[in-house]
Structures are given as C-alpha cells and as structure tokens.
Write an enzyme that holds these catalytic residues in place. Sequence first.
Site, PDB file in Angstrom:
ATOM      1  N   GLU A  37       0.796  -1.224   0.000  1.00 43.16           N
ATOM      2  CA  GLU A  37       0.000   0.000   0.000  1.00 43.16           C
ATOM      3  C   GLU A  37       0.832   1.278   0.000  1.00 43.16           C
ATOM      4  O   GLU A  37       0.925   1.963  -1.006  1.00 43.16           O
ATOM      5  CB  GLU A  37      -0.936  -0.018   1.215  1.00 43.16           C
ATOM      6  CG  GLU A  37      -2.219   0.740   0.981  1.00 43.16           C
ATOM      7  CD  GLU A  37      -3.230   0.517   2.105  1.00 43.16           C
ATOM      8  OE1 GLU A  37      -4.269   1.170   2.072  1.00 43.16           O
ATOM      9  OE2 GLU A  37      -2.959  -0.299   3.019  1.00 43.16           O
ATOM     10  N   HIS A  38       1.422   1.617   1.163  1.00 41.80           N
ATOM     11  CA  HIS A  38       2.176   2.882   1.272  1.00 41.80           C
ATOM     12  C   HIS A  38       3.522   2.624   1.930  1.00 41.80           C
ATOM     13  O   HIS A  38       3.571   1.968   2.964  1.00 41.80           O
ATOM     14  CB  HIS A  38       1.482   3.894   2.198  1.00 41.80           C
ATOM     15  CG  HIS A  38       0.033   4.110   1.926  1.00 41.80           C
ATOM     16  ND1 HIS A  38      -0.400   4.929   0.917  1.00 41.80           N
ATOM     17  CD2 HIS A  38      -1.079   3.657   2.543  1.00 41.80           C
ATOM     18  CE1 HIS A  38      -1.725   4.951   0.929  1.00 41.80           C
ATOM     19  NE2 HIS A  38      -2.156   4.190   1.906  1.00 41.80           N
ATOM     20  N   GLY A  40       6.193   3.463   4.479  1.00 38.92           N
ATOM     21  CA  GLY A  40       5.985   4.096   5.788  1.00 38.92           C
ATOM     22  C   GLY A  40       4.896   3.415   6.586  1.00 38.92           C
ATOM     23  O   GLY A  40       4.763   3.625   7.789  1.00 38.92           O
ATOM     24  N   ILE A  42       1.285   1.991   8.187  1.00 34.87           N
ATOM     25  CA  ILE A  42       0.193   2.668   8.891  1.00 34.87           C
ATOM     26  C   ILE A  42       0.739   3.851   9.689  1.00 34.87           C
ATOM     27  O   ILE A  42       0.176   4.941   9.681  1.00 34.87           O
ATOM     28  CB  ILE A  42      -0.537   1.676   9.841  1.00 34.87           C
ATOM     29  CG1 ILE A  42      -1.279   0.593   9.030  1.00 34.87           C
ATOM     30  CG2 ILE A  42      -1.503   2.409  10.758  1.00 34.87           C
ATOM     31  CD1 ILE A  42      -2.412   1.087   8.173  1.00 34.87           C
ATOM     32  N   GLY A 182      -7.735   3.027  24.976  1.00 29.89           N
ATOM     33  CA  GLY A 182      -6.291   2.907  24.815  1.00 29.89           C
ATOM     34  C   GLY A 182      -5.787   4.167  24.127  1.00 29.89           C
ATOM     35  O   GLY A 182      -6.537   5.142  23.950  1.00 29.89           O
ATOM     36  N   ALA A 183      -4.518   4.157  23.703  1.00 32.54           N
ATOM     37  CA  ALA A 183      -3.913   5.357  23.114  1.00 32.54           C
ATOM     38  C   ALA A 183      -4.723   5.880  21.919  1.00 32.54           C
ATOM     39  O   ALA A 183      -4.995   7.080  21.826  1.00 32.54           O
ATOM     40  CB  ALA A 183      -2.480   5.065  22.693  1.00 32.54           C
ATOM     41  N   ILE A 184      -5.126   4.993  21.004  1.00 30.89           N
ATOM     42  CA  ILE A 184      -5.825   5.442  19.785  1.00 30.89           C
ATOM     43  C   ILE A 184      -7.173   6.072  20.135  1.00 30.89           C
ATOM     44  O   ILE A 184      -7.491   7.184  19.710  1.00 30.89           O
ATOM     45  CB  ILE A 184      -5.996   4.281  18.781  1.00 30.89           C
ATOM     46  CG1 ILE A 184      -4.633   3.782  18.302  1.00 30.89           C
ATOM     47  CG2 ILE A 184      -6.843   4.708  17.581  1.00 30.89           C
ATOM     48  CD1 ILE A 184      -4.678   2.490  17.500  1.00 30.89           C
ATOM     49  N   ALA A 318       5.519   1.710  17.238  1.00 31.12           N
ATOM     50  CA  ALA A 318       6.397   1.882  16.077  1.00 31.12           C
ATOM     51  C   ALA A 318       7.873   1.791  16.464  1.00 31.12           C
ATOM     52  O   ALA A 318       8.676   1.170  15.772  1.00 31.12           O
ATOM     53  CB  ALA A 318       6.119   3.234  15.416  1.00 31.12           C
ATOM     54  N   HIS A 443      17.708  24.681  34.962  1.00 34.59           N
ATOM     55  CA  HIS A 443      16.589  25.485  35.470  1.00 34.59           C
ATOM     56  C   HIS A 443      16.405  26.720  34.586  1.00 34.59           C
ATOM     57  O   HIS A 443      17.387  27.314  34.173  1.00 34.59           O
ATOM     58  CB  HIS A 443      16.908  25.925  36.907  1.00 34.59           C
ATOM     59  CG  HIS A 443      15.891  26.862  37.480  1.00 34.59           C
ATOM     60  ND1 HIS A 443      14.688  26.425  37.985  1.00 34.59           N
ATOM     61  CD2 HIS A 443      15.893  28.217  37.628  1.00 34.59           C
ATOM     62  CE1 HIS A 443      13.994  27.474  38.415  1.00 34.59           C
ATOM     63  NE2 HIS A 443      14.703  28.578  38.208  1.00 34.59           N
TER      64      HIS A 443
END
Length: 464
Positions: A37-38, A40, A42, A182-184, A318, A443
């Site tokens: 597909e692509h 990189g 998903i 979850g994260a998504i 990833a 600091h």
Amino acid sequence: MAAKSFDLIVIGAGPGGYVAAIRAAQLGMKVAIVEREHLGGICLNWGCIPTKAMLRSSEVFHLMHRAKEFGLKADGIGYDLDAVVKRSRKVAGQLSGGIGHLMKKNKVTVFMGEATIPAKGKVSVKTDKGGEELTAKNIVLATGARARELPGLEADGKLVWTYKHALQPAHMPKKLLVIGSGAIGIEFASFYNTLGADTTVVEVMDRVLPVEDAEISAFAKKSFEKQGMKIMQKAMVKKLDRKGDTVTAHIDVGGKVETMDFDTVISAVGIVGNVEGLGLEELGVKIDRTHVITDEYCRTGVDGLYAIGDIAGAPWLAHKASHEGVMVADLIAGKHAHPVKPESIAGCTYCHPQVASVGYTEAKAKELGYEIKVGRFPFIGNGKAIALGEENGLIKTIFDAKTGELLGAHMIGAEVTELIQGYVVGRQLETTEEDLMNTVFPHPTLSEMMHESVLDAYDRVIHM
C-alpha cells in the site's frame, strides 16, 4: 521468469520493515522490500504521524481560547476541519515520500504488491504489472496490524468509524461515542472533544488508559471529565442500532443496559495482526491470536524467517518495531544483537494532557515481589510549568528499595512524551537513585520535576 535473488527480503515497509531494510543495506546486504500500500506503513500514513498533526491543531485551538490568560487578544476563534485534515495528510505525504528517497539512497529494491511465501526462502509478489519471484536466505515479516472489528460494531465510514475514517472525517461529530480508551481511542476523543464534540468514552476495563499506572489513569480521567468528556468504565457496548443519521448504542454498565444516541461512533478496540494470505501456516510458523510467536530475537522457529513489530505481538509501538528491525539485521549479519526488552520501551499518548511511561507500574512492581520506594512531584510545584500555564500534571517514579534501581516512571502533563526519554536512557544505563540525585538538571525546565520526583522517593524533595 527468472527469480531475482537477494540477501534479505522484507515484507512490509512500515517503521519495522523499512528500518530493517536500511540497516541491512548499511551492513552490505542486497535487500528487497515488498509493500502492498504505502511506504511508511500505517504509522506514517494513517497512524502516529497524521494523528499528531491533527492533535497539534486541536492543541493550538485550545490555547487560542486561553489567550486572555496570557495577556493576549484573539477574536472570532474558529477552525476549518477540512484544512486541519489537509495539513495532516500533507505531513503524512511528505514523510512517506521521504521513505522512498531513503530506499533509493540505500539501494533497497522496492516491489509494490502483495507478497506470499510459497516455500522457505521464496517470496512471490503480485503487482499491478503481473508478478515477481524473489529468493533470499533470510526473510523478515513486518506486515503490521489492522483495527479489530467486533461483530455488530463494524465500521461503515458514515456513522461508525475506524481510525482511518476519523483521520479523514466526513463530518464533524456533534455527539461522539469512542469505544476503547487505549492510546488510539483517547487521542481521537481528545481531538474531537477539544474541537467541540460532546464526547463519551466507553472502556471495558476498570479504568481509562488501562495499561498505565492506576494513579496516572485516575489523574487522566479527572482531567478528561474537567474538559467535558463523559467516561464510562467497566462498561461494554453490546450493540449499535443505526437509523438515518443516528446510532443508538446499547451500553452494559454493571449488568444494566443503558441506551444512548450518537451521530458518530469511533471504534478503537485493539488490533489484529496481518497474518493471513502469506502462507505462514504451511511453512510451520506458529500463530497465536493473529500474532506470530517468536523468541526474543524475533526468530519464528522456521530457519531464516523472522517476524518484527505489531505482527510479533505487544507492545504495539512503532519504535519497538524499528528497534527490532535493526536487531534482526544485525543478527543476520552476525553482529552482536541486543534483544528488545518490552519493559524498557516507553509508551506515549498524545491526548491533552499527554501521558508517558516506561517500566513497571506500582502494582506490577509489587506483584513481582519488589520492595519499592515511590516518589511523586506535581507540575504545580515547577516554575517552568507555571510560566507555561501548564500546572496540571504529575511525575511518579518507582525504585527498588534494596538496590536503588529505577523500576518505572509514569507521567501526565505538558510535554511528558518528550521528558520520558530521560528515564528511558537512565534505565538503559542501569542508573540508580544516587546517579539521578547527583545529576544537575537545568533550570527553569519541566525536567526538574523528574529530579524532584526521584528526591521525593527518598524523602529529600525540595520544592514541595
């Protein structure tokens, strides 16, 4: 047709596959990569990167509403959802194109098409122009994963969305249900809620962001609710009735089913490994719940066949896939390879406020039998956080009381996805509490809270 011969064939050009290909090429191998597909995968095209671009837009929008706090004026604040999406797609496109350049630069041969492995050391690629037969002594599976679809909750792109639909929305949700925190799920909930959607999140576990430390989850829930989100924990969406422009969700909360109406639903209930259609079972590869079983070096048990990234199981990140890609390339080249330790991999969630962690949660450390020391430091005690107008946050560190080993670090607040790497490096270098206490933190920075959290674990905290 004569088969084309390589030293290594990588199937899948996501953050695991393309990195494995580059590293193998650096080590002098002749490499082919197959992608359907692509370039990189998903991550670059439909995941990590475009979501961050969209979340940045919502973060700026949120700050615009706070202009007065900073002595600034901003009138007629609004957004153009199409333009937000367009920017996100442009960012993804730029990076995907960059992978093509990296493949050329490293002399990796790219085949765009569907791969199957008809026999050990052989890969058949079905392309637009017909097919290619490839051979190599070593093959790396990096085919990734896709969104899990639950029966009755399947996406249709109009009323019920997956992450792909949520990245190219057909409309702006007015009343949004997000299934899974979850994260998504929580990143999309955060994005759409900030832009004004009335957002409800349903989580089957007993807390949001269930892989995080319980204290961080509780802090996150409070923050999300303050922003107007409705959070339903220990709840399950039993079914969705779709009628016209409305979805009626039947939500089971503690055995009692409630019905609620929404105009948009985002399903984020986990992932399924892309293991089908490759011919893996015939080769003797063991698969458990859509994930390939491997040893710590990503070996499948079939000679010369490796599996990395999401297809090889949790954590589905990833950076874990990329690191495994490098490790496998090194292993094939006969170099000393270091296995990836899951508990040394940081998890980052880019909701508002951000969440980041590495190592064991407090509960897990106790469960493993450690005697622990725990330190905490709130953002409200940090000069830089107050100057930034970001007083809402917490940093928590967990140490082995006997050895001073840093067992885990958990954070919520502004820019913690960047800060976490300090503790990741610390763990990699096998740092102790003494090393961290003797380190001079600059600091004024947010990173000083990391120092204070360590000091707090040993009753030496200064600014609290």
